[in-house]
Enzyme design. Structure first.
Site, short mmCIF file in Angstrom:
data_model
loop_
_atom_site.label_atom_id
_atom_site.label_comp_id
_atom_site.label_asym_id
_atom_site.label_seq_id
_atom_site.Cartn_x
_atom_site.Cartn_y
_atom_site.Cartn_z
N LYS A 22 0.85 -1.21 0.00
CA LYS A 22 0.00 0.00 0.00
C LYS A 22 0.88 1.24 0.00
O LYS A 22 0.68 2.15 -0.81
CB LYS A 22 -0.89 -0.01 1.24
CG LYS A 22 -1.55 1.33 1.55
CD LYS A 22 -2.42 1.31 2.77
CE LYS A 22 -1.73 1.58 4.05
NZ LYS A 22 -1.43 2.97 4.36
N ASN A 23 1.88 1.28 0.90
CA ASN A 23 2.65 2.52 1.08
C ASN A 23 3.65 2.76 -0.04
O ASN A 23 4.16 3.87 -0.17
CB ASN A 23 3.32 2.52 2.46
CG ASN A 23 2.29 2.66 3.56
OD1 ASN A 23 1.12 2.99 3.28
ND2 ASN A 23 2.66 2.39 4.79
N CYS A 118 -4.69 12.62 12.09
CA CYS A 118 -5.44 11.37 12.08
C CYS A 118 -5.37 10.78 13.48
O CYS A 118 -4.77 11.36 14.38
CB CYS A 118 -4.88 10.41 11.03
SG CYS A 118 -3.38 9.64 11.57
N ARG A 123 0.51 14.67 12.78
CA ARG A 123 1.09 14.36 11.47
C ARG A 123 1.18 15.60 10.57
O ARG A 123 0.58 15.69 9.51
CB ARG A 123 0.29 13.23 10.81
CG ARG A 123 0.30 12.00 11.72
CD ARG A 123 -0.31 10.80 11.12
NE ARG A 123 0.53 10.28 10.03
CZ ARG A 123 0.12 9.24 9.30
NH1 ARG A 123 -1.07 8.71 9.51
NH2 ARG A 123 0.87 8.78 8.32
N ASP A 309 4.61 0.39 12.07
CA ASP A 309 3.36 -0.17 11.54
C ASP A 309 3.14 -1.61 11.97
O ASP A 309 2.08 -2.18 11.67
CB ASP A 309 3.35 -0.09 10.00
CG ASP A 309 3.26 1.34 9.53
OD1 ASP A 309 3.48 1.57 8.33
OD2 ASP A 309 3.00 2.22 10.37
N ARG A 401 -8.61 -0.31 4.48
CA ARG A 401 -7.69 0.66 3.87
C ARG A 401 -6.35 -0.01 3.54
O ARG A 401 -5.67 0.39 2.64
CB ARG A 401 -7.41 1.81 4.86
CG ARG A 401 -8.62 2.64 5.17
CD ARG A 401 -8.24 3.86 5.96
NE ARG A 401 -7.20 4.62 5.27
CZ ARG A 401 -6.75 5.81 5.69
NH1 ARG A 401 -7.22 6.34 6.79
NH2 ARG A 401 -5.82 6.45 5.02
C1 EPZ Z 1 4.38 6.80 6.27
O1 EPZ Z 1 3.64 7.87 6.84
C2 EPZ Z 1 3.41 5.64 6.18
N1 EPZ Z 1 2.28 6.00 5.32
C3 EPZ Z 1 2.90 5.28 7.58
O2 EPZ Z 1 2.06 4.13 7.46
C4 EPZ Z 1 4.11 4.92 8.45
O3 EPZ Z 1 3.66 4.66 9.76
C5 EPZ Z 1 5.09 6.10 8.47
O4 EPZ Z 1 5.48 6.44 7.12
C6 EPZ Z 1 6.35 5.80 9.26
O5 EPZ Z 1 7.00 4.68 8.70
C7 EPZ Z 1 2.44 5.99 3.98
O6 EPZ Z 1 3.52 5.71 3.47
C8 EPZ Z 1 1.25 6.35 3.15
P1 EPZ Z 1 6.55 10.11 8.38
P2 EPZ Z 1 4.27 9.36 6.84
O7 EPZ Z 1 6.54 11.35 7.57
O8 EPZ Z 1 5.10 9.57 5.63
C9 EPZ Z 1 6.33 13.44 11.73
C10 EPZ Z 1 0.17 2.82 7.75
O9 EPZ Z 1 -0.30 2.29 8.76
N2 EPZ Z 1 6.34 14.39 10.60
O10 EPZ Z 1 7.72 9.18 8.27
O11 EPZ Z 1 3.18 10.31 7.13
C11 EPZ Z 1 5.09 12.59 11.76
O12 EPZ Z 1 4.05 13.26 12.44
C12 EPZ Z 1 0.69 4.24 7.83
O13 EPZ Z 1 0.29 2.27 6.62
C13 EPZ Z 1 6.45 15.76 10.87
O14 EPZ Z 1 6.52 16.18 12.03
O15 EPZ Z 1 5.23 9.26 8.11
C14 EPZ Z 1 5.56 11.36 12.49
O16 EPZ Z 1 5.52 11.62 13.88
C15 EPZ Z 1 0.47 4.86 9.20
N3 EPZ Z 1 6.49 16.62 9.83
C16 EPZ Z 1 7.02 11.22 12.03
O17 EPZ Z 1 7.39 12.50 11.53
C17 EPZ Z 1 6.42 16.19 8.53
O18 EPZ Z 1 6.48 17.03 7.61
C18 EPZ Z 1 7.22 10.20 10.91
O19 EPZ Z 1 6.30 10.50 9.91
C19 EPZ Z 1 6.31 14.82 8.28
C20 EPZ Z 1 6.27 13.93 9.32
#
Ligand code: EPZ
Length: 423
Positions: A22-23, A118, A123, A309, A401
């Site tokens: 998915k990701n 969410c 996020r 995850d 999802r």
């Molecule tokens: C991706 O989310 C995945 N989703 C998530 O999977 C996964 O948990 C996550 O990466 C971590 O591996 C998809 O790929 C669609 P991040 P993403 O940016 O990119 C903070 C699932 O269950 N952050 O690596 O949104 C954020 O809040 C989902 O399939 C900022 O502060 O994750 C988090 O605390 C859930 N500012 C941390 O960084 C930003 O601009 C990591 O988020 C971006 C992120």
């Protein structure tokens, strides 16, 4: 809303096919916006999030044709006629922000709704925006939208160091950099297999990228990208989820298409807990060594560490481990919402901030529980497979999802599980 009803106690034996990630698919699909030639994805998973991304791309004027029941996505953004990603689609799925970088890189402007938060956390997308500003983007946040413009002549190569690892921000920046003039260096970039898969697809489209899978990505911008066909990498989170199933119930499950390199840290933790993972010609065969798994401590980290995850699923397993386990969630600020639901089933869990202490009990008891987010919902299903009696998991739209045909895949291995259509 549908529910899933499980009668616990059946041993699982058999094989489970693992779908495309998915990701990975959610970042490969927006890549079509980078070229006016067709991009075709094979091994695509059939999930509601993919349908949402399809809707979004079509709202921009891109064509997305689902073939072979959705396993093949033939896309073309030759006739891109709208550069605004509306809130009513973006709010359904945060990954929608991934159309920002590609649209900005290709046409020099984009208006994208800020995704809401969410269940698992606020996020924000500040790192996505900062990385694009490092390539010269001018961003104006107003009315809940990002209004983005590239400088005259388009984005230009720049250097950006992420203060902490962000998968999505790395993906947005990587895609934008492929068409930026000059060289872009992204430091402390995410190393997830989904990033590697994206880089390999972009390279097939003509992008010049080095370093995928490491913390530093170097991209030499090109004038245009051409079409390609690319298979979506195996879903390591679905894989890890089903690797855990026999650890709950006993028996042996072979995860078809499973690759050990995608789940190395996770498999090491399973070994520590007394679970066998064996590489076969068709994937990964998993079984537990004794009737009870051993308590282990878990810290979630960016790849190649233990994936956030899979934290909920692992917590569910440790609820009946022999001993006390501590799980530390370092990626998201609110990712223990499965704990209260597992406690309803008799688990002993104490949550303090980013730490959860799980004291193993002999067996959980079935109960009505509620899914709160994608991975929490599947952790409840795993727990129910081994719990005494009946469990009803409500709000399973969360599940749909990220997991295709859960009940079919598990019942084919002996689970007593069925979906009950909701009102
Ligand atoms: C991706 O989310 C995945 N989703 C998530 O999977 C996964 O948990 C996550 O990466 C971590 O591996 C998809 O790929 C669609 P991040 P993403 O940016 O990119 C903070 C699932 O269950 N952050 O690596 O949104 C954020 O809040 C989902 O399939 C900022 O502060 O994750 C988090 O605390 C859930 N500012 C941390 O960084 C930003 O601009 C990591 O988020 C971006 C992120």
């Amino acid at each position: 809303m549908d529910s899933i009803v499980i009668q616990g106690g059946a041993e699982l034996n058999g094989e489970i096919p693992i779908a495309g990630a998915k990701n990975a698919c959610l970042t490969l699909m927006p890549a079509t916006l980078l070229s006016d030639e067709p991009l075709t994805l094979t091994n695509a998973p059939r999930l509601s999030d993919i349908k949402t991304m399809t809707e979004l791309l079509q709202s921009l004027g891109a064509e997305v044709t689902r073939m072979q029941g959705g396993q093949v996505l033939a896309m073309s953004s030759h006739d891109l006629n709208n550069h605004t990603a509306d809130y009513d689609i973006v709010r359904k799925m945060r990954a929608s922000i991934l159309v920002l970088g590609p649209m900005l890189a290709r046409d020099g402007h984009a208006v994208v709704s800020l995704p809401g938060g969410c269940a698992i956390g606020a996020r924000p997308v500040d790192l996505h925006l900062k990385a694009l500003e490092a390539m010269g983007a001018e961003l104006d946040l107003r009315d809940g939208y990002v209004h983005a413009k590239a400088p005259l002549g388009g984005l230009r190569g720049g250097t950006f160091e992420f203060p902490f690892v962000s998968v999505g921000a790395t993906e947005n920046a990587l895609m934008a950099a492929t068409l930026a003039k000059g060289t872009t260096v992204l430091k402390n970039a995410a190393r997830e297999p989904e990033i590697v898969d994206l880089a390999q697809c972009l390279r097939k489209m003509g992008a010049q990228i080095e370093g995928e899978g490491t913390s530093t990505l170097t991209i030499q911008g090109v004038d245009r990208l051409h079409g390609a066909t690319h298979p979506v990498v195996t879903d390591r989170i679905e894989l890890g989820t089903y690797m855990l199933a026999p650890a709950f119930t006993g028996g042996t499950i072979e995860c078809l298409g499973g690759r050990l390199d995608l789940v190395a840290a996770f498999a090491e933790k399973l070994d520590e807990a007394g679970i066998n993972v064996e590489e076969t010609a068709r994937g990964l065969k998993v079984s537990r060594r004794a009737d009870r798994v051993r308590a282990v401590n878990v810290v979630t980290e960016p790849f190649p560490g233990f994936p956030t995850d899979l934290q909920a699923q692992m917590m569910a397993l440790l609820c009946t481990a022999d001993g006390t386990s501590v799980l530390e969630e370092t990626i998201f600020e609110n990712r223990f919402m499965h704990a209260p639901e597992l406690i309803r089933m008799g688990a002993k869990i104490d949550v303090h901030g980013g730490h959860a202490t799980v004291t193993g009990v002999d067996r959980l008891k079935g109960a009505p529980v509620m899914a709160t987010d994608l991975r929490a919902s599947v952790s409840l299903i795993l727990a129910a497979l081994a719990a005494e009696g009946e469990t009803v998991v409500s709000r399973v739209y969360h599940l749909d999802r990220g997991y295709e045909h859960v009940e079919e895949k598990l019942s084919a291995c002996g689970a007593r599980i069925e979906r009950v259509k909701g009102g």
